[in-house]
Design a protein around this motif. Structure first.
Motif, PDB file in Angstrom:
ATOM      1  N   HIS A 172       4.300  -2.583   2.151  1.00  0.00           N
ATOM      2  CA  HIS A 172       4.545  -1.081   0.827  1.00  0.00           C
ATOM      3  C   HIS A 172       3.954  -1.441  -0.296  1.00  0.00           C
ATOM      4  N   VAL A 173       4.678  -2.479  -1.297  1.00  0.00           N
ATOM      5  CA  VAL A 173       4.424  -3.290  -3.082  1.00  0.00           C
ATOM      6  C   VAL A 173       3.482  -3.923  -2.778  1.00  0.00           C
ATOM      7  N   GLU A 174       3.069  -4.141  -2.128  1.00  0.00           N
ATOM      8  CA  GLU A 174       2.165  -5.276  -1.679  1.00  0.00           C
ATOM      9  C   GLU A 174       0.457  -4.172  -1.454  1.00  0.00           C
ATOM     10  N   ARG A 175       0.143  -2.791  -0.831  1.00  0.00           N
ATOM     11  CA  ARG A 175      -0.121  -1.857  -0.749  1.00  0.00           C
ATOM     12  C   ARG A 175      -0.461  -1.217  -1.693  1.00  0.00           C
ATOM     13  N   LEU A 176       0.346  -1.246  -2.845  1.00  0.00           N
ATOM     14  CA  LEU A 176       0.237  -0.516  -3.774  1.00  0.00           C
ATOM     15  C   LEU A 176      -0.146  -1.156  -4.902  1.00  0.00           C
ATOM     16  N   GLU A 177      -0.432  -2.285  -4.651  1.00  0.00           N
ATOM     17  CA  GLU A 177      -0.710  -2.907  -5.628  1.00  0.00           C
ATOM     18  C   GLU A 177      -2.017  -3.469  -5.211  1.00  0.00           C
ATOM     19  N   ALA A 178      -2.477  -2.715  -4.153  1.00  0.00           N
ATOM     20  CA  ALA A 178      -4.203  -3.452  -3.466  1.00  0.00           C
ATOM     21  C   ALA A 178      -4.860  -1.789  -3.788  1.00  0.00           C
ATOM     22  N   LEU A 179      -4.184  -1.060  -4.182  1.00  0.00           N
ATOM     23  CA  LEU A 179      -4.601   0.476  -4.804  1.00  0.00           C
ATOM     24  C   LEU A 179      -5.788   0.221  -5.841  1.00  0.00           C
TER      25      LEU A 179
END
Length: 185
Positions: free
Chosen positions: A178-185
């Motif tokens: 989830h954190v990695e998806r947030l960072e990719a935004l």
């Protein structure tokens, strides 16, 4: 006619024992199921509940859910009275040290002096510690025990919830995607 009844009556305790044994075995199997803690939360994908809570150690400083918007945060529910919180605290400290997401403490049903002393003893990984002394704000979050942890995005939407002590595996396998998806935004 009485002989078959007597024969059946002898088997009744054995049958009852077998049923009890089967129920116990099922209970043991279910307690080892790794998905038992994966309780669905009706809040996932919805806005974080409204709250207005004081900061631990600064009772006149009130924080609302709107004050936390703008950047994702991990809301970690804990109490100095909670054995599971002590168990997970090193993991929360290590995650906070990565700086990938700010970590907000949600001190639940605790005495301020006890909470402050506990953080002094075990370390304070939190950017901010909210104090829910009476537990009323926790009801809106669906909190029924500590520790519990929520990931909230910058818009205030709850993305993830974990019930129970977090482990390194919980961080790696459940939270970090989830954190990695947030960072990719």
């Amino acid at each position: 006619m009485s002989a078959p009844r007597a024969s059946r009556a002898r088997w009744l305790p054995l049958a009852a024992f077998g049923v009890i044994l089967a129920l116990l075995a099922a209970g043991v199997w279910l307690s080892r199921n790794p998905d038992r803690d994966a309780l669905p939360s009706p809040l996932i994908g919805k806005p974080a509940p409204a709250f207005r809570l004081p900061v631990l150690g600064a009772p006149d400083q009130l924080v609302t859910q709107d004050d936390l918007r703008g950047a994702p945060y991990l809301l970690n529910v804990w109490g100095s009275w909670c054995p599971g919180c002590r168990e997970e605290h090193a993991v929360v400290n290590a995650f906070a040290g990565t700086g990938r997401v700010r970590v907000v403490g949600f001190n639940w049903k605790d005495e301020p002096d006890d909470a402050t002393r506990w953080l002094a003893q075990f370390g304070n990984p939190y950017d901010l510690v909210l104090a829910d002394y009476d537990g009323k704000a926790a009801i809106d979050w669906g909190i029924y025990g500590a520790p519990e942890t929520f990931l909230v995005d910058g818009d205030g939407t709850i993305l993830w919830k974990h019930v129970g002590p977090m482990t390194e595996a919980t961080i790696r396998e459940q939270l970090m995607p989830h954190v990695e998806r947030l960072e990719a935004l």
